[in-house]
Design an enzyme around this catalytic site. Structure first.
Site, PDB file in Angstrom:
ATOM      1  CD  GLU A   1      -0.514   0.489   4.372  1.00  0.00           C
ATOM      2  OE1 GLU A   1      -1.747   0.605   4.210  1.00  0.00           O
ATOM      3  OE2 GLU A   1       0.066  -0.620   4.480  1.00  0.00           O
TER       4      GLU A   1
ATOM      5  CD  GLU B   1      -2.254  -3.089   9.032  1.00  0.00           C
ATOM      6  OE1 GLU B   1      -1.702  -1.972   8.950  1.00  0.00           O
ATOM      7  OE2 GLU B   1      -2.906  -3.576   8.088  1.00  0.00           O
TER       8      GLU B   1
ATOM      9  CG  HIS C   1      -2.033  -1.027   1.078  1.00  0.00           C
ATOM     10  ND1 HIS C   1      -2.498  -1.766   2.141  1.00  0.00           N
ATOM     11  CD2 HIS C   1      -2.733  -1.462  -0.008  1.00  0.00           C
ATOM     12  CE1 HIS C   1      -3.446  -2.588   1.721  1.00  0.00           C
ATOM     13  NE2 HIS C   1      -3.609  -2.416   0.419  1.00  0.00           N
TER      14      HIS C   1
ATOM     15  CG  HIS D   1      -0.138  -4.068   5.167  1.00  0.00           C
ATOM     16  ND1 HIS D   1      -0.872  -3.568   4.119  1.00  0.00           N
ATOM     17  CD2 HIS D   1       0.237  -5.322   4.783  1.00  0.00           C
ATOM     18  CE1 HIS D   1      -0.958  -4.462   3.160  1.00  0.00           C
ATOM     19  NE2 HIS D   1      -0.295  -5.541   3.537  1.00  0.00           N
TER      20      HIS D   1
HETATM   21  C1  LIG Z   1      -4.285  -7.205   6.018  1.00  0.00           C
HETATM   22  C2  LIG Z   1      -5.660  -6.591   6.146  1.00  0.00           C
HETATM   23  C3  LIG Z   1      -6.532  -7.421   7.078  1.00  0.00           C
HETATM   24  C4  LIG Z   1      -5.576  -5.192   6.682  1.00  0.00           C
HETATM   25  C5  LIG Z   1      -5.028  -4.131   5.708  1.00  0.00           C
HETATM   26  N1  LIG Z   1      -5.141  -2.846   6.363  1.00  0.00           N
HETATM   27  S1  LIG Z   1      -4.389  -1.576   5.709  1.00  0.00           S
HETATM   28  N2  LIG Z   1      -2.828  -1.775   5.789  1.00  0.00           N
HETATM   29  O1  LIG Z   1      -4.762  -1.517   4.325  1.00  0.00           O
HETATM   30  O2  LIG Z   1      -4.736  -0.418   6.475  1.00  0.00           O
HETATM   31  C6  LIG Z   1      -5.845  -4.142   4.395  1.00  0.00           C
HETATM   32  O3  LIG Z   1      -6.965  -3.621   4.418  1.00  0.00           O
HETATM   33  O4  LIG Z   1      -5.316  -4.698   3.396  1.00  0.00           O
HETATM   34 ZN   LIG Z   2      -1.779  -1.768   4.055  1.00  0.00          ZN
END
Ligand SMILES: CC(C)C[C@H](NS(N)(=O)=O)C(=O)O
Ligand SMILES: [Zn+2]
Ligand SMILES: [Ca+2]
Ligand SMILES: [Ca+2]
Ligand SMILES: [Ca+2]
Length: 309
Positions: free
Chosen positions: A72, A271, A69, A198
């Site tokens: 990030e 995260e 992403h 992430h």
């Molecule tokens: C890995 C998932 C469950 C969470 C992630 N959150 S993020 N990094 O996009 O905010 C996403 O939505 O892809």
């Molecule tokens: Zn992400």
């Protein structure tokens, strides 16, 4: 580029330079190549850290991916921190030397170079998430396991979680799929463990994301327990909150689900910092980079250890 007060963050070209420097300083244990190209034609670097790095040896392989992403950016720093730590300390730190000599460590610091570059291309941050195809795709909804199955993504190209027109429609996910598939030999996938970094919320997440059920086809009670035990142990080391991915929210077409279901890779999402906050949670000041990347040192070591189990 990043604003001057955040110059500690690495742009795409600075990331490429960091990799080239590591390879030049540690030629025996670093091998870097391009996994393929992004939508806008940027090479997606993949770095290998291992003894005899130029030789494919019969050692458990571990993958770290970052910056799926765009916004990030702390995750790019996380991957570069692993690269520096496992090269600079080889030969002096016994645990690091042992890991490098008995594993093949693969690092992809910037999965989404076009999105990352675009996010910092204006005057300030754009809050960009997806890739930079003409109909931008959420790369973490474009993987081919249970793609679009379960309301965990959007079919609308204007939505932030747009899954794309088909699984692996995005050059970036297709490139990494091809890389992982290239690590199969003799019918066995050599990569045994993976973390996709992430930001933000300070969580350790494990599959499945597409269903809230703990067990499902391809996930037995024992396998779930292994994920939960390791996930909990890693979370104890970094102070993140451990949970099944879908306990946060249901996602379909995620990287973790594909890595596990298709290749049996023990695949987690971390995260990173901060634990909360609005949109500015994606842009912590560069003063936190050292602390918040080192915060995961023990978890990374645990995963590398578990990879050989
Ligand atoms: C890995 C998932 C469950 C969470 C992630 N959150 S993020 N990094 O996009 O905010 C996403 O939505 O892809
Ligand atoms: Zn992400
Ligand atoms: Ca600063
Ligand atoms: Ca080796
Ligand atoms: Ca190997």
């Amino acid at each position: 580029d990043f604003p001057p007060e955040d110059s500690g963050y690495h742009t795409y070209s600075e990331t490429v330079s960091e990799i080239e420097e590591a390879a030049a300083e540690h030629p025996g244990i670093v091998d870097s190549t391009s996994a393929g190209r992004s939508a806008r034609g940027r090479d997606i670097p993949v770095v290998k850290i291992s003894d005899n790095a130029g030789t494919d040896e019969n050692e458990p392989e571990v993958l770290f991916t970052c910056n799926q992403h765009a916004r990030e950016h702390l995750t790019t720093e996380m991957c570069l921190h692993i690269l520096r730590r496992y090269t600079d300390n080889h030969g002096s730190d016994p645990d690091i030397t042992n890991a490098v000599d008995n594993r093949e460590i693969w690092i992809i610091p910037m999965v989404n170079p076009d999105g990352s570059t675009y996010d910092v291309s204006g005057n300030g941050y754009r809050g960009w998430r997806r890739n930079r195809e003409s109909e931008p795709v959420d790369l973490n909804r474009n993987w081919g396991y249970e793609w679009g199955c379960c309301g965990g993504s959007s079919g609308n190209p204007s939505q932030p979680t747009y899954r794309g027109p088909a699984p692996f429609s995005a050059p970036e996910t297709a490139t990494i799929r091809d890389f992982v598939e290239s690590r199969e030999a003799g019918g066995r996938q050599r990569i045994t463990a993976h973390i996709d970094f992430h930001s933000f919320s300070e969580l350790v997440l494990w599959p499945y994301g597409y269903t809230t059920a703990d067990t499902a086809p391809g996930m037995t009670r024992e396998q779930y327990r292994r994920f939960a035990e390791l996930g909990n142990a890693m979370a104890r080391s970094n102070g993140y909150t451990p949970m099944q991915s879908s306990d946060l929210y249901v996602t379909d077409g995620s990287m973790n689900d594909w890595m596990w279901a298709e290749h049996g890779i023990l695949s987690f999402t971390f995260e990173m910092y901060p634990s909360g906050g609005g949109i500015d949670g994606f842009y912590p000041p560069d003063e936190v980079i050292e602390r918040e990347t080192a915060r995961n040192d023990e978890a990374v070591a645990m995963l590398l250890n578990e990879a050989g189990a």
